[in-house]
Design a protein around this motif. Structure first.
Motif, PDB file in Angstrom:
ATOM      1  N   VAL A   1       0.867  -1.176   0.000  1.00  0.00           N
ATOM      2  CA  VAL A   1       0.000   0.000   0.000  1.00  0.00           C
ATOM      3  C   VAL A   1       0.905   1.227   0.000  1.00  0.00           C
ATOM      4  O   VAL A   1       1.870   1.311   0.771  1.00  0.00           O
ATOM      5  N   LEU A   2       0.611   2.172  -0.879  1.00  0.00           N
ATOM      6  CA  LEU A   2       1.370   3.420  -0.952  1.00  0.00           C
ATOM      7  C   LEU A   2       0.672   4.499  -0.147  1.00  0.00           C
ATOM      8  O   LEU A   2      -0.546   4.667  -0.243  1.00  0.00           O
ATOM      9  N   LEU A   3       1.423   5.217   0.632  1.00  0.00           N
ATOM     10  CA  LEU A   3       0.894   6.300   1.450  1.00  0.00           C
ATOM     11  C   LEU A   3       1.688   7.566   1.162  1.00  0.00           C
ATOM     12  O   LEU A   3       2.726   7.539   0.494  1.00  0.00           O
ATOM     13  N   GLY A   4       1.155   8.685   1.687  1.00  0.00           N
ATOM     14  CA  GLY A   4       1.867   9.954   1.561  1.00  0.00           C
ATOM     15  C   GLY A   4       2.146  10.336   0.137  1.00  0.00           C
ATOM     16  O   GLY A   4       3.254  10.748  -0.193  1.00  0.00           O
ATOM     17  N   GLU A   5       1.138  10.201  -0.736  1.00  0.00           N
ATOM     18  CA  GLU A   5       1.262  10.577  -2.151  1.00  0.00           C
ATOM     19  C   GLU A   5       2.417   9.857  -2.834  1.00  0.00           C
ATOM     20  O   GLU A   5       3.156  10.408  -3.637  1.00  0.00           O
ATOM     21  N   GLY A   6       2.571   8.569  -2.495  1.00  0.00           N
ATOM     22  CA  GLY A   6       3.582   7.768  -3.153  1.00  0.00           C
ATOM     23  C   GLY A   6       4.959   7.862  -2.564  1.00  0.00           C
ATOM     24  O   GLY A   6       5.920   7.364  -3.152  1.00  0.00           O
ATOM     25  N   CYS A   7       5.105   8.496  -1.404  1.00  0.00           N
ATOM     26  CA  CYS A   7       6.416   8.633  -0.767  1.00  0.00           C
ATOM     27  C   CYS A   7       6.693   7.537   0.251  1.00  0.00           C
ATOM     28  O   CYS A   7       7.806   7.436   0.748  1.00  0.00           O
ATOM     29  N   GLN A   8       5.694   6.738   0.591  1.00  0.00           N
ATOM     30  CA  GLN A   8       5.880   5.697   1.596  1.00  0.00           C
ATOM     31  C   GLN A   8       5.217   4.423   1.101  1.00  0.00           C
ATOM     32  O   GLN A   8       4.150   4.461   0.471  1.00  0.00           O
ATOM     33  N   ALA A   9       5.870   3.295   1.363  1.00  0.00           N
ATOM     34  CA  ALA A   9       5.343   1.991   0.970  1.00  0.00           C
ATOM     35  C   ALA A   9       5.268   1.110   2.208  1.00  0.00           C
ATOM     36  O   ALA A   9       6.217   1.053   2.999  1.00  0.00           O
ATOM     37  N   VAL A  10       4.140   0.420   2.369  1.00  0.00           N
ATOM     38  CA  VAL A  10       3.914  -0.454   3.519  1.00  0.00           C
ATOM     39  C   VAL A  10       3.450  -1.808   3.007  1.00  0.00           C
ATOM     40  O   VAL A  10       2.553  -1.886   2.162  1.00  0.00           O
ATOM     41  N   ARG A  11       4.078  -2.875   3.504  1.00  0.00           N
ATOM     42  CA  ARG A  11       3.608  -4.229   3.190  1.00  0.00           C
ATOM     43  C   ARG A  11       2.599  -4.625   4.248  1.00  0.00           C
ATOM     44  O   ARG A  11       2.907  -4.637   5.444  1.00  0.00           O
ATOM     45  N   VAL A  12       1.393  -4.933   3.828  1.00  0.00           N
ATOM     46  CA  VAL A  12       0.290  -5.115   4.776  1.00  0.00           C
ATOM     47  C   VAL A  12      -0.007  -6.571   5.072  1.00  0.00           C
ATOM     48  O   VAL A  12      -0.867  -6.870   5.891  1.00  0.00           O
ATOM     49  N   GLY A  13       0.677  -7.500   4.426  1.00  0.00           N
ATOM     50  CA  GLY A  13       0.409  -8.903   4.706  1.00  0.00           C
ATOM     51  C   GLY A  13       1.507  -9.785   4.162  1.00  0.00           C
ATOM     52  O   GLY A  13       2.182  -9.449   3.184  1.00  0.00           O
ATOM     53  N   GLY A  14       1.702 -10.963   4.809  1.00  0.00           N
ATOM     54  CA  GLY A  14       2.677 -11.910   4.329  1.00  0.00           C
ATOM     55  C   GLY A  14       4.100 -11.400   4.429  1.00  0.00           C
ATOM     56  O   GLY A  14       4.399 -10.398   5.073  1.00  0.00           O
ATOM     57  N   TYR A  15       5.021 -12.139   3.788  1.00  0.00           N
ATOM     58  CA  TYR A  15       6.435 -11.763   3.807  1.00  0.00           C
ATOM     59  C   TYR A  15       6.946 -11.397   2.423  1.00  0.00           C
ATOM     60  O   TYR A  15       8.102 -10.972   2.272  1.00  0.00           O
ATOM     61  N   ALA A  16       6.099 -11.565   1.383  1.00  0.00           N
ATOM     62  CA  ALA A  16       6.542 -11.344   0.007  1.00  0.00           C
ATOM     63  C   ALA A  16       5.535 -10.453  -0.700  1.00  0.00           C
ATOM     64  O   ALA A  16       4.714  -9.788  -0.074  1.00  0.00           O
ATOM     65  N   HIS A  17       5.605 -10.439  -2.043  1.00  0.00           N
ATOM     66  CA  HIS A  17       4.736  -9.604  -2.880  1.00  0.00           C
ATOM     67  C   HIS A  17       4.842  -8.130  -2.472  1.00  0.00           C
ATOM     68  O   HIS A  17       3.848  -7.437  -2.330  1.00  0.00           O
ATOM     69  N   GLY A  18       6.090  -7.679  -2.278  1.00  0.00           N
ATOM     70  CA  GLY A  18       6.303  -6.304  -1.837  1.00  0.00           C
ATOM     71  C   GLY A  18       7.151  -5.479  -2.788  1.00  0.00           C
ATOM     72  O   GLY A  18       7.859  -4.569  -2.343  1.00  0.00           O
ATOM     73  N   ILE A  19       7.107  -5.787  -4.077  1.00  0.00           N
ATOM     74  CA  ILE A  19       7.934  -5.062  -5.051  1.00  0.00           C
ATOM     75  C   ILE A  19       7.330  -3.692  -5.334  1.00  0.00           C
ATOM     76  O   ILE A  19       6.127  -3.569  -5.580  1.00  0.00           O
ATOM     77  N   VAL A  20       8.161  -2.660  -5.310  1.00  0.00           N
ATOM     78  CA  VAL A  20       7.746  -1.302  -5.691  1.00  0.00           C
ATOM     79  C   VAL A  20       8.828  -0.720  -6.604  1.00  0.00           C
ATOM     80  O   VAL A  20       9.992  -1.123  -6.543  1.00  0.00           O
ATOM     81  N   PHE A  21       8.403   0.228  -7.454  1.00  0.00           N
ATOM     82  CA  PHE A  21       9.304   0.847  -8.435  1.00  0.00           C
ATOM     83  C   PHE A  21       9.344   2.357  -8.211  1.00  0.00           C
ATOM     84  O   PHE A  21       8.423   2.936  -7.649  1.00  0.00           O
ATOM     85  N   SER A  22      10.397   2.966  -8.692  1.00  0.00           N
ATOM     86  CA  SER A  22      10.411   4.429  -8.758  1.00  0.00           C
ATOM     87  C   SER A  22       9.413   4.887  -9.807  1.00  0.00           C
ATOM     88  O   SER A  22       9.133   4.178 -10.776  1.00  0.00           O
ATOM     89  N   ALA A  23       8.862   6.077  -9.611  1.00  0.00           N
ATOM     90  CA  ALA A  23       7.838   6.572 -10.525  1.00  0.00           C
ATOM     91  C   ALA A  23       8.408   6.892 -11.890  1.00  0.00           C
ATOM     92  O   ALA A  23       7.696   6.831 -12.892  1.00  0.00           O
ATOM     93  N   LYS A  24       9.691   7.252 -11.961  1.00  0.00           N
ATOM     94  CA  LYS A  24      10.298   7.634 -13.236  1.00  0.00           C
ATOM     95  C   LYS A  24      11.659   6.956 -13.363  1.00  0.00           C
ATOM     96  O   LYS A  24      12.216   6.456 -12.388  1.00  0.00           O
ATOM     97  N   GLU A  25      12.160   6.941 -14.598  1.00  0.00           N
ATOM     98  CA  GLU A  25      13.498   6.434 -14.827  1.00  0.00           C
ATOM     99  C   GLU A  25      14.519   7.305 -14.098  1.00  0.00           C
ATOM    100  O   GLU A  25      14.348   8.508 -13.964  1.00  0.00           O
ATOM    101  N   LEU A  26      15.567   6.662 -13.644  1.00  0.00           N
ATOM    102  CA  LEU A  26      16.630   7.390 -12.963  1.00  0.00           C
ATOM    103  C   LEU A  26      17.577   7.992 -13.993  1.00  0.00           C
ATOM    104  O   LEU A  26      17.947   7.345 -14.973  1.00  0.00           O
ATOM    105  N   LYS A  27      17.954   9.225 -13.763  1.00  0.00           N
ATOM    106  CA  LYS A  27      18.973   9.853 -14.595  1.00  0.00           C
ATOM    107  C   LYS A  27      20.351   9.367 -14.153  1.00  0.00           C
ATOM    108  O   LYS A  27      20.505   8.757 -13.100  1.00  0.00           O
TER     109      LYS A  27
END
Length: 1457
Positions: A822-848
């Motif tokens: 679950v993303l909070l704070g307008e995409g600035c925070q990520a929280v895994r709400v269940g289990g130990y896996a399925h927690g992949i998140v990406f940056s919103a844009k490509e890195l320079k």
């Protein structure tokens, strides 16, 4: 006699008619053709706007042997393709001219490029000269021979027979196509006498030759022998059976080698069966077998080019021969499964009938070849089979092969796509020999040159350009001048080399004579060890990966890798005025003025002659395995400092002079190892030194200080010297000096420690061993200028605090992520709400490049093992399905759909495969408060930072377009972003932003005057130099495009000052007839003499362009999903540009800052506008309206309660008309048409349509809306209804609208279409069955605010009270339409749009004001597990009220799919 006899054989009447025949064009021609010069000259009108309709024919049919010759007079560079020529049997008098010659049917033969077409269909793929490459002044002719053959003549040379069996009575055809715009007929007569002899000899050879299938040879020697070779003696195309094929019975056939139509089950053929591609390459690795359409001839080359590889499978392409006929073969999954008649090259070995016969056939493997490499094979007449890699013969693979074999290619594993290469001339294409150059010497497989490279003693040893040059370069003026003839068409392939090696201390100097103002970049110069007589010239010399040093810009590259970032003058800034093509001529100088040493060549002297300054001391480019040299050679560091402790020796770039101090400062240390820096001198030259693990392993000519011990040649000479290097800390300085008497002195922090040893030889190099705890050092100002701006890391673990990046444009996480996140704070925070896996998140844009993406660990759960994984991936989150929750892998180590580099624990993995162990500190040991970052550096390496400390390169060869990716795995359950896309700069000033002081609802505690008012004090106007379709007016403040859809480029006459907001545009007029719209940006050079192209995207030099919702730099996309889509901006939109103090470009839309669009904007820069497509007119507002500050538009005393969706109450809670862009929104118009179908009385709605708001993606971005706001007393969050359209309702007269809007909360209510009228009639939400969402009778309320069971209250109240209580409506609301808009609450209905007649689905709802205290907050009642809105918990997303006067209808919401 032969010539006279040949002439006598011509019938006299034909000869006389031929002499008298006029070379003219037929008056009937293509619709864009204009004839002049007595119908001898043809010109295509509108050559820049149109590329076809340029057909002309000869006035009369051609006579046999007549060559109808035209001269190319004019060409333009706007198009591809060029002149086409041929013959047709169609009479021009009655011909309906097609748009091009290839459209002629009914007996027409056309030569186009290097192909021959009959009636529009290709009959010969590779023939003669490429007509597209001819230049102005070249002559091209067409001829029908007496034998009915078609011949092409180029500049007096016969290119051989292009077709046979032509009828008589043919007209010559010339098509002024593409680049060719004007031709003149110069003659129509037989070839000259010498050419007749050639023609006769060719005919005699053809008649005397056998009909066997020999290969065509265009370089026949004597005409007397019947060699069996066919083709023209003068043909410039050279030999090759693919050109004319076999001659049978005098008939020419096109039997070029192609792929057979019958092939493997997954193969797709294209490009006239010259290209084969394996379908589903990421799912299947075999069933990719293709064979040739005919057997190979003796000594015939079959060659393919690798076009595409995938990095998923092991193994790659396999190639060979087989006796099996493809028509009868049941294709196997792989050719190595066949057990008969097959010889294949697989890897680096040879397999015969599926069994290995030679394990090491050549020195490199087919599995190592890259895209663009060439593989060939040849079946020799002796029966031997040879394979060729990039044109180099690998030797005999099989001594005896059957006489009849087919070539076969197996697109196996990584190999996906190949193309047959018919032109085997290496000078016509770039071959990639990187692997070969590593395995073979440059002379292997290449013929010796005809001339000696040693100058003749009788010839002046003069520096000239070598005749072998790049494809697009030319050498003139007897080798003294080099130029690119078509400089405006091509920007590379212009490599030229000197004609001989340079002598010692010899200066090679060139003068820039001409330049073009079209491309980015400029001249590059350097040296190479490659002999130009043998070198396969690349497109640019920086592509070579061996023996090459080049200066490009103001940097120096060695073998394609930057070794000096800042050196001398910037070559890109060198100028020449008044010229318009690039040309360089040699000059000679006896007094060179060097800028300083760039790199030391392998034979460079020990010292620089004539150098008398101390600031040229650097670290040498040769060093230990784990050492890295940065900062222009002034800084050295040990990579992987926590996993490696040695192999990091660095040495000075030259010998120390007598009395010269070489001093370094320790910049970084780690606590992991024992021992530390060692320093000393050696008499061994860097080029001769085989770098050991530590310098104390050297047993000759070396003196070192290790700890307190002085060691010579690895043996201890004395202990307890005056200092102990192991006790030095960060910031300590160490110096070494050889005195004139040969004594070695050490200096610690500038203090001489005395004589360490004596008897040193005169030429010694300084040596530093970055051993153990010492990680990074830099040369100090005592030895040379110290500049740590380019150091890999200057944060010292022991001494310096660690700071997070400054606040700028903060990074965000992408909305697509693992299903447990679950993303909070307008995409600035990520929280895994269940289990130990399925927690992949990406940056919103490509890195320079060098952009750090960093997170802080917020929460851990010790019930799990494992921890955070972090890395980079080429998987673009926008390409994931719209609902990727179940599509992503459970963990990052299993993410293999695209290339992914990651750090898991202390292991570096690529696509899950282990690459290295013990990289650095283990991520498994991190806890709450630790920070982890990742970045991709300019050298294509991935670096991981832990608490600000760079752990060194984790992976190499990282792709350029990557996203940061992290996995909330195991113990780590929550992280928050602490990095920003604005790089850290302690002295930077925050970029001024309108949004900082804009009165947006929900922004709290603004500091008045915290930022200066943005007052544009420079009056801007458009420059007189502009696109040809632009007309300026109103003192150059208004620009309009007067025709077409392009050619509308504009720039301002004045540059854009820093930190000054320039309100650039007011869109005045749109034309819906076109697609796309305006684009804008800045250009980094003066536009006074700029030659404007048709569109801004064609500008490729120092240009930053905002187009649609993307950002482009020099026509290359560098950012996506930036700001609103400019194509959707309606009339009245105000756009602005600002370059802040950090040289970052910002876009403003209706006064709202959209963030940083691009960085490193040069000074000066000029605003650039392209009136393209729909946008036909813009204007620059006059100065007076802009002389007030931004705050004047948004009063500082405004209260937050006076805001609704960011708009002040004084405009009736709606946007001001000037910033309301929605009047032309197509989505709003569609929703409005659906509202009209509901036949609701107009009296319920506000009469002024400008008060309606559209929340589609484009509209809310144009307004700069935030996702959430606060309203009421006390304030409470609510979400904007993105995706819906709001129609304002009329307020009831008895309602106190002002207080309600200010003090009440905002909520949403989904309903059905059938309940709309009844709700509006009563002006409140009522009970009833027509709305499935809203209303149910409320029973007696329990202590928790919800109804108790009926039996608990049936006897507690009188009957009349219970009856009245049951009639109180129970209304369900929500602060977000993500809940209220669910189909269970707002059912969908289907309707047909009366305008487009398309069917859509629609939903309806209400936006309401709710009185605080009149409702209870409770959990959602749908049983949903996943969070429905990131801002609101599922336990607080539903509001329930029973107060009939507690709600006030505010607007009707409509959503259409």
């Amino acid at each position: 006699m032969g010539q006279f006899a040949y002439q006598e054989n011509i019938p006299g009447h034909l000869y006389s008619a031929r002499v008298k025949m006029a070379a003219e064009l037929h008056p009937c021609s293509g619709k864009l053709i204009g004839l002049s010069n007595s119908n001898r000259t043809a010109q295509r009108n509108q050559p820049v706007q149109e590329f076809n309709h340029g057909l002309v024919l000869s006035r009369e049919p051609l006579k046999d042997r007549d060559v109808f010759t035209v001269r190319i007079d004019k060409k333009v560079n706007s198009w591809s393709g060029s002149i086409e020529i041929g013959v047709t049997s169609l009479d021009p008098a009655g011909l309906d001219f097609p748009s091009s010659a290839t459209g002629l049917k009914g007996g027409s033969w056309i030569v186009s490029g290097c192909s021959v077409l009959r009636d529009g269909r290709s009959v010969l793929e590779e023939y003669g000269r490429d007509l597209d490459q001819l230049s102005e002044g070249d002559r091209v002719g067409i001829q029908r021979s007496t034998h009915g053959e078609l011949h092409l003549w180029v500049n007096g040379q016969d290119c051989g027979a292009a077709a046979s069996g032509l009828p008589t009575g043919l007209w010559a055809v010339v098509d002024l196509y593409g680049k060719c715009t004007q031709v003149t007929v110069v003659s129509c007569e037989p070839p000259s006498l010498a050419e007749r002899d050639t023609e006769r000899e060719t005919v005699e050879e053809r008649e005397g030759s056998s009909s066997g299938g020999g290969s065509v040879n265009g370089n026949s020697s004597d005409s007397g022998g019947g060699t069996g070779n066919t083709g023209s003696v003068n043909s410039p195309a050279g030999g090759g059976g693919a050109r004319l094929g076999a001659v049978t019975g005098g008939m020419l056939t096109n039997d070029a080698l192609l792929f057979h139509e019958k092939c493997g089950t997954l193969i797709k053929l294209s490009n006239n069966n010259k290209t084969a591609e394996r379908r589903r390459p990421l799912d299947e690795f075999n069933n990719g077998v293709v064979m040739t359409n005919r057997p190979l001839r003796h000594n015939e080359m079959f060659e393919i080019r690798i076009d595409k590889l995938v990095d998923k499978w092991s193994g790659s392409i396999e190639i060979g021969v087989t006796t099996h006929n493809p028509n009868n073969l049941d294709y196997p999954a792989t050719m190595t499964n066949l057990r008969s008649g097959t010889i294949m090259m697989s890897g680096c070995g040879i397999l015969t009938n599926g069994k290995g016969t030679r394990r090491e056939y050549c020195e490199f493997s087919l599995d190592e070849l890259q895209e663009g490499d060439h593989i060939g094979l040849m079946h020799k007449a002796s029966g031997a089979l040879h394979f060729y890699i990039n044109g180099i013969d690998q030797g005999v693979a099989a001594a005896q092969t059957p006489a009849v074999v087919y070539a076969v290619v197996d697109l196996y594993g990584m190999a996906v796509k190949v193309t047959i290469v018919h032109n085997h001339n290496h000078s016509d294409r770039l071959r990639r020999n990187n692997a070969i150059m590593r395995a073979l010497s440059p002379d292997v497989g290449r013929p010796r040159p005809a001339h000696s490279l040693t100058p003749d003693p009788d010839t002046p040893d003069r520096l000239l350009f070598h005749s072998n040059c790049g494809q697009k370069a030319a050498i003139i003026s007897e080798g003294r001048t080099a130029l690119r003839p078509h400089a405006t068409d091509d920007f590379n392939h212009g490599v030229v080399l000197s004609g001989r090696p340079l002598h010692s201390n010899e200066v090679f100097q060139v003068r820039i004579d001409k330049m073009v103002d079209k491309w980015a970049g400029s001249i590059e110069i350097g040296v190479t060890t490659h002999n130009p007589a043998y070198l396969q010239l690349p497109s640019t010399m920086t592509n070579l990966r061996s023996g090459t040093w080049m200066m490009t810009g103001n940097g120096v590259m060695h073998n394609g890798t930057t070794i000096l970032d800042e050196y001398g003058h910037n070559l890109d800034r060198l100028k020449v005025s008044g010229r318009h093509s690039l040309q360089s001529s040699l000059e000679y100088s006896t007094l060179p003025h060097p800028l300083g040493p760039t790199v030391m060549s392998p034979s460079s002297p020990c010292s620089v002659a004539g150098g008398n300054s101390a600031n040229d001391l650097r670290f040498h480019q040769l060093h230990g395995t784990n050492a890295v040299i940065t900062n222009g050679g002034r800084t050295a560091l040990r990579q992987n400092c926590r996993s490696e402790f040695n192999d990091a020796i660095v040495i000075s770039n030259r010998c120390l002079r007598d009395g010269e101090l070489f001093e370094i400062v320790i910049q970084k240390m780690v606590d992991r190892w024992s021992g530390s820096i060692e320093a000393g001198v050696t008499a061994i030259r860097p080029e001769e030194l085989e770098f050991p693990n530590t310098m104390t392993d050297i047993d000759y000519d070396t003196w070192m200080l290790s700890g307190t011990a002085i060691m010579q040649d690895g043996n201890t000479m004395r202990n307890n010297y005056g200092c102990d290097l192991d006790t030095l800390t960060t910031g300590s300085r160490i110096g070494m000096m050889r005195s004139a008497t040969g004594d070695l002195h050490y200096y610690i922090n500038g203090v001489d420690q005395g004589v360490a040893c004596t008897g040193l030889p005169p030429e010694v190099y300084a040596v530093i061993d970055l051993y153990g705890q010492c990680v990074q050092v830099s040369i100090t100002s005592s030895s040379g200028p110290q500049d740590n701006s380019l150091c890999t890391s200057n944060i010292t673990e022991r001494s310096f605090p660690i700071h997070s990046p400054v606040a700028g444009v903060a990074h965000r996480l992408h909305s697509k992520h693992g299903k447990n996140v679950v993303l909070l704070g307008e995409g600035c925070q990520a929280v895994r709400v269940g289990g130990y896996a399925h927690g992949i998140v990406f940056s919103a844009k490509e890195l320079k490049t060098d952009e750090l993406f960093e997170v802080k660990i917020d929460e851990v759960d010790d019930q799990w093992s494992g921890s955070l994984h972090m890395g980079l991936t080429t998987l673009a989150p926008p390409e994931l399905p719209s609902c990727p929750m179940s599509g992503l892998s459970p963990s990052l180590t299993q993410l293999r759909s695209k290339v992914t580099w990651l750090l898991a624990g202390s292991e570096v993995r690529r696509n899950g495969l282990l690459q290295r162990q013990n990289y650095g500190a283990s991520l498994d040991r991190l806890t709450v408060g630790n920070r982890v970052g990742v970045k991709r550096c300019s050298d294509d390496t991935m670096h991981v930072l832990i608490d600000g400390e760079d752990m060194g390169p984790a992976a190499t060869a990282v792709a350029k377009n990557v996203y940061a990716v992290l996995d909330l795995y195991g113990r780590v359950t929550a992280v928050s972003i602490v990095s920003s896309s604005v790089l850290e700069d302690a002295g930077s000033v925050k970029a001024p932003s309108l949004s900082s002081d804009s009165c947006s609802e929900g922004e709290e505690d603004r500091t008045p005057g915290g930022e200066p008012a943005l007052v544009p004090n420079t009056v801007m106007a458009f420059l007189e130099n502009h696109g040809k379709n632009i007309q300026l007016s109103h003192e150059n403040l208004t620009a309009a495009r007067v025709s077409s859809y392009n050619q509308g480029l504009l720039v301002t006459a004045q540059p854009l000052p820093r930190q000054q907001l320039f309100q650039v545009l007011c869109i005045d007029r749109l034309n819906a007839s076109w697609t796309s719209s305006l684009s804008l940006g800045v250009i980094g050079h003066s536009p006074d003499r700029l030659n404007f192209p048709s569109t801004a995207c064609c500008l490729k030099r120092s240009v930053w362009l905002l187009q649609r919702d993307s950002v482009f730099h020099n026509s290359l996309k560098i950012c996506e999903n930036y700001g609103p889509n400019l194509d959707t901006c309606p009339e009245g939109t105000v756009l602005g540009l600002l370059v802040d103090g950090n040289s970052c470009l910002h876009l403003y839309v209706n006064g709202m800052d959209q963030g940083v669009a691009a960085q490193d904007i040069p000074t000066p820069c000029y605003p650039l506008i392209d009136l393209y497509g729909q946008c036909e007119q813009v204007r620059l507002p006059p100065p007076p309206p802009f002389q007030t500050s931004v705050k004047a538009r948004c009063q500082g005393d405004m209260e937050k309660a006076d805001m609704v969706d960011g708009i002040k109450e004084s405009v009736c809670w709606m946007p001001h008309p000037e910033v309301n862009p929605n009047k032309t929104c197509e989505y709003q118009a569609l929703c409005s048409r659906f509202k009209d179908l509901l036949t609701l009385p107009d009296g319920y709605f506000n009469e002024d349509a400008k008060y309606n708001l559209c929340y589609c993606e484009s509209c809310h971005k144009l307004r700069g809306d935030e996702s959430y706001y606060k309203r009421g007393e006390p304030p409470r969050d609510y979400a904007l209804p993105f995706g819906w359209c709001r129609f304002a309702l009329r307020s009831e007269p008895h309602c106190d609208v002002s207080n309600s809007f200010k003090q009440w909360h905002i909520a949403y209510h989904g309903t059905s279409v059938g309940a709309l009228r009844r709700t509006l009639d009563h002006a409140q939400l009522l009970s009833g069955t027509s709305s499935i969402f809203s209303v149910s009778p409320v029973k007696t309320e329990g202590p928790n605010g919800y109804s108790e069971p009926e039996e608990n209250s049936s006897n507690s109240l009188p009957d009349r009270d219970r009856e009245r209580d049951r009639e109180v409506p129970r209304v369900q609301l929500s602060p977000t339409m993500r809940y209220s808009g669910l189909e269970m609450f707002a059912p969908k209905v289907q309707f047909r749009d009366p305008r487009s007649h398309c069917c859509h689905q629609a939903q309806v709802g209400f936006q309401v004001c709710v009185r605080p205290g009149s409702y209870k907050v409770g959990p959602q009642t749908l049983g949903a597990i996943e969070p429905l809105d990131p801002r609101f918990s599922n336990t607080e997303i539903e509001w329930i009220t029973k107060d009939q006067g507690g709600t006030l209808l505010y607007g009707l919401l409509i959503r259409v799919e």
